[in-house]
Design an enzyme around this catalytic site. Structure first.
Site, mmCIF file in Angstrom:
data_model
loop_
_atom_site.group_PDB
_atom_site.id
_atom_site.type_symbol
_atom_site.label_atom_id
_atom_site.label_comp_id
_atom_site.label_asym_id
_atom_site.label_seq_id
_atom_site.Cartn_x
_atom_site.Cartn_y
_atom_site.Cartn_z
ATOM 1 N N LYS A 106 33.780 14.683 4.678
ATOM 2 C CA LYS A 106 32.330 14.490 4.590
ATOM 3 C C LYS A 106 31.674 15.773 5.054
ATOM 4 C CE LYS A 106 29.709 11.030 3.343
ATOM 5 N NZ LYS A 106 30.082 9.958 2.421
ATOM 6 N N ASP A 146 25.556 12.673 -1.845
ATOM 7 C CA ASP A 146 25.357 11.575 -0.890
ATOM 8 C C ASP A 146 23.863 11.562 -0.588
ATOM 9 O OD1 ASP A 146 25.592 9.988 1.693
ATOM 10 O OD2 ASP A 146 27.713 10.227 1.243
ATOM 11 N N GLY A 218 18.411 -5.480 -2.809
ATOM 12 C CA GLY A 218 18.318 -4.126 -3.344
ATOM 13 C C GLY A 218 18.136 -4.176 -4.851
ATOM 14 N N GLY A 220 18.660 -0.791 -6.450
ATOM 15 C CA GLY A 220 18.959 0.614 -6.728
ATOM 16 C C GLY A 220 20.207 0.682 -7.589
ATOM 17 N N ASN A 221 20.877 1.819 -7.565
ATOM 18 C CA ASN A 221 22.025 2.024 -8.456
ATOM 19 C C ASN A 221 23.081 0.917 -8.335
ATOM 20 O OD1 ASN A 221 25.010 3.573 -8.467
ATOM 21 N ND2 ASN A 221 23.770 3.795 -10.298
HETATM 22 P P1 NAD Z 1 19.560 3.393 -3.969
HETATM 23 O O1 NAD Z 1 18.750 4.313 -3.136
HETATM 24 O O2 NAD Z 1 19.704 3.629 -5.432
HETATM 25 O O3 NAD Z 1 19.037 1.889 -3.778
HETATM 26 C C1 NAD Z 1 18.734 1.308 -2.560
HETATM 27 C C2 NAD Z 1 17.946 0.050 -2.877
HETATM 28 O O4 NAD Z 1 17.645 -0.652 -1.673
HETATM 29 C C3 NAD Z 1 16.597 0.306 -3.544
HETATM 30 O O5 NAD Z 1 16.435 -0.606 -4.604
HETATM 31 C C4 NAD Z 1 15.583 0.013 -2.454
HETATM 32 O O6 NAD Z 1 14.366 -0.453 -3.018
HETATM 33 C C5 NAD Z 1 16.298 -1.084 -1.718
HETATM 34 N N1 NAD Z 1 15.825 -1.311 -0.367
HETATM 35 C C6 NAD Z 1 15.582 -0.383 0.601
HETATM 36 N N2 NAD Z 1 15.148 -1.011 1.704
HETATM 37 C C7 NAD Z 1 15.152 -2.333 1.427
HETATM 38 C C8 NAD Z 1 14.822 -3.484 2.174
HETATM 39 N N3 NAD Z 1 14.402 -3.404 3.435
HETATM 40 N N4 NAD Z 1 14.931 -4.683 1.568
HETATM 41 C C9 NAD Z 1 15.354 -4.773 0.302
HETATM 42 N N5 NAD Z 1 15.668 -3.730 -0.461
HETATM 43 C C10 NAD Z 1 15.574 -2.516 0.108
HETATM 44 O O7 NAD Z 1 20.983 3.364 -3.273
HETATM 45 P P2 NAD Z 1 22.377 2.905 -3.878
HETATM 46 O O8 NAD Z 1 23.072 4.081 -4.407
HETATM 47 O O9 NAD Z 1 22.188 1.706 -4.728
HETATM 48 O O10 NAD Z 1 23.140 2.503 -2.530
HETATM 49 C C11 NAD Z 1 22.940 1.252 -1.890
HETATM 50 C C12 NAD Z 1 24.007 1.098 -0.819
HETATM 51 O O11 NAD Z 1 25.304 1.207 -1.404
HETATM 52 C C13 NAD Z 1 23.985 2.126 0.311
HETATM 53 O O12 NAD Z 1 24.448 1.505 1.491
HETATM 54 C C14 NAD Z 1 25.023 3.156 -0.150
HETATM 55 O O13 NAD Z 1 25.561 3.901 0.929
HETATM 56 C C15 NAD Z 1 26.048 2.228 -0.753
HETATM 57 N N6 NAD Z 1 26.967 2.871 -1.720
HETATM 58 C C16 NAD Z 1 26.493 3.447 -2.854
HETATM 59 C C17 NAD Z 1 27.388 4.008 -3.769
HETATM 60 C C18 NAD Z 1 26.920 4.589 -5.067
HETATM 61 O O14 NAD Z 1 27.783 5.009 -5.849
HETATM 62 N N7 NAD Z 1 25.626 4.607 -5.366
HETATM 63 C C19 NAD Z 1 28.769 4.012 -3.493
HETATM 64 C C20 NAD Z 1 29.230 3.409 -2.317
HETATM 65 C C21 NAD Z 1 28.310 2.841 -1.437
#
Ligand code: NAD
Length: 432
Positions: A106, A146, A218, A220-221
């Site tokens: 990391k 990240d 959530g 997001g992605n």
């Molecule tokens: P992102 O930023 O695309 O999405 C995060 C989502 O959470 C958004 O929709 C946001 O609106 C929502 N959110 C934030 N605060 C909130 C709350 N209080 N209540 C409800 N919703 C809320 O992030 P992501 O890439 O989707 O990642 C989400 C999680 O998954 C993180 O913990 C990240 O570390 C983990 N993760 C992501 C990946 C990846 O490939 N994207 C891989 C492994 C782990």
């Protein structure tokens, strides 16, 4: 008031508990409690106003017995060496549980990226590589995006490394943009990976996915593709998703009686991830407080937003119908939530197994870069399914055999694999 948790102390505590269960030799445990190598360096950048500013950079390589280190680079104002150490340690376990031939790394820079211009960001990315290029590389250590970093930034880093070594080397970083060495299927990978593990857990629990309802935190992605996968791959219903609203600066839950349509919601999300409330309302969605997601009548909960949201307070509001929790986010459940799950016989797919689809597809990206031959999206997703299914079943077998909780079983599988690689390489006899 939440107490200040040192993430590296937490990572070491988790490791110590499993090392005890595995009856690891204390000397071997001492090797794995700490990263093998750590780099801390200064990066000077000429800012747009003409001043010279110096940033603090890090890279931690926790353990590379199973293959080159792998892990993201964060640009964050609260970055510390201990955060990077913890995340590097967790990457070792995540790659091992997914059984991909990579170790854990990391990196980071102490900076708020929103304060930088595009040119300053590019200079900082290139500066990080100039400081680290001798110690990273496709056979050495492969960074990725990240928090605070993007595919474009990975493109700049790959370019800087390629210039320094004198040859095009796309496999030095992953998470690159499509057309710039990136892999098809990376966007869907983490969310679909969550769904492949949910499918396997449902087989084990004898749940009918077509009659199942999920509540997702959530949008997001990860959550978007978990929602799409739950509907399109498993044939189930998604009761709700939640989403942070950047205009109102709070989160809301979006539900609909017959289940949400994730592709419709995806079409009304703005570029910063906020759902258009008016359009959702017009389409018949009910909009409630952000915490309402966990109260829904659902068989499956998928927290896929942020850490610590499933805790002593929120588990009290959970429906008694919930049988399965799939941790899409990193660290969504607190130790109190774990106690609640154990007491109520709720099956948990732990985060570093459940969301390993992202790093697995990053591994596929570097494999394709090495071959200079690229797979179709279907090929990537099929290979991802095979890997995630195997990983889930390896952990389940360990949980059944040792009669342990799934989170402990995942650690046991991961740590045993790393120890075995160290043994096979002779590291535990002659050192490394
Ligand atoms: P992102 O930023 O695309 O999405 C995060 C989502 O959470 C958004 O929709 C946001 O609106 C929502 N959110 C934030 N605060 C909130 C709350 N209080 N209540 C409800 N919703 C809320 O992030 P992501 O890439 O989707 O990642 C989400 C999680 O998954 C993180 O913990 C990240 O570390 C983990 N993760 C992501 C990946 C990846 O490939 N994207 C891989 C492994 C782990």
């Amino acid at each position: 008031m939440a107490e200040q948790i040192n993430p590296f102390e937490m990572a070491q505590k988790q490791f110590d508990a499993v090392a005890k269960q595995l009856k690891l030799d204390p000397g071997v445990a001492e090797v794995l409690r700490w990263p093998m190598r750590e780099y801390a360096f200064r990066i000077p950048v000429r800012m747009d106003d003409g001043s010279l500013k110096v940033f603090q950079g890090f890279r931690v390589q926790h353990n590379d017995a199973r293959g080159p280190n792998k892990g993201g680079i964060r640009f964050a104002s609260d970055e510390t060496l201990d955060t990077v150490r913890a995340l590097a340690t967790w990457m070792t376990w995540k790659c091992a549980v997914a059984d991909i031939p990579l170790g854990g790394g990391k990196g980071g820079i102490i900076v708020d990226p929103s304060t930088l211009s595009t040119r300053e960001k590019e200079e900082l990315c290139r500066g990080w590589v100039r400081a680290m290029w001798r110690n990273i590389g496709p056979r050495n250590d492969v960074p990725a995006p990240d928090v605070g970093t993007t595919p474009q930034m990975m493109g700049w880093m790959m370019d800087e490394y390629s210039r320094l070594v004198g040859q095009y080397t796309p496999g030095v970083v992953t998470g690159k943009p499509l057309g710039g060495g990136g892999s098809l299927g990376r966007t869907e990978a983490t969310g679909y990976g969550v769904i492949y593990t949910v499918r396997e857990a449902m087989k084990h629990l004898k749940m009918d996915s077509k009659k199942s309802v999920a509540a997702i935190q959530g949008f997001g992605n990860v959550a978007q593709y978990a929602a799409i996968g739950f509907v399109e791959i498993l044939g189930g219903k998604v009761a709700c998703v939640s989403c942070y609203d950047r205009h109102e600066k709070k989160a809301f839950t979006y539900s609909r009686k017959d289940g949400i349509d994730p592709r419709f919601l995806l079409s009304i999300v703005d570029e910063y991830g906020t759902i258009d409330k008016k359009k959702a309302q017009d389409a018949g969605y009910i909009i409630e407080d952000g915490d309402a997601w966990i109260t829904k009548e659902a068989d499956v909960l998928i927290p896929a937003a942020k850490e610590g949201t499933v805790n002593a307070d929120t588990t009290k509001k959970m429906s008694s119908r919930v049988k399965l929790v799939a941790e899409g986010a990193n660290g969504p459940s607190t130790p109190e939530a774990d106690e609640f799950f154990k007491k109520n016989n709720i099956f948990v797919i732990p985060d570093f197994l459940c969301n390993a689809g992202g790093v697995t597809t990053s591994y596929f990206e570097s494999v394709q870069n090495d071959m200079n031959f690229y797979w179709t999206k279907d090929e990537v997703l099929e290979k991802l399914d095979t890997k995630m299914t195997q990983a889930f079943n390896d952990v389940l077998d360990m949980a059944v055999k040792e009669k342990v909780y799934m989170r402990d079983a995942a650690y046991m599988v991961a740590i045993s694999r790393v120890v075995k690689a160290m043994e096979l390489r002779g590291w535990l006899n002659a050192g490394w």
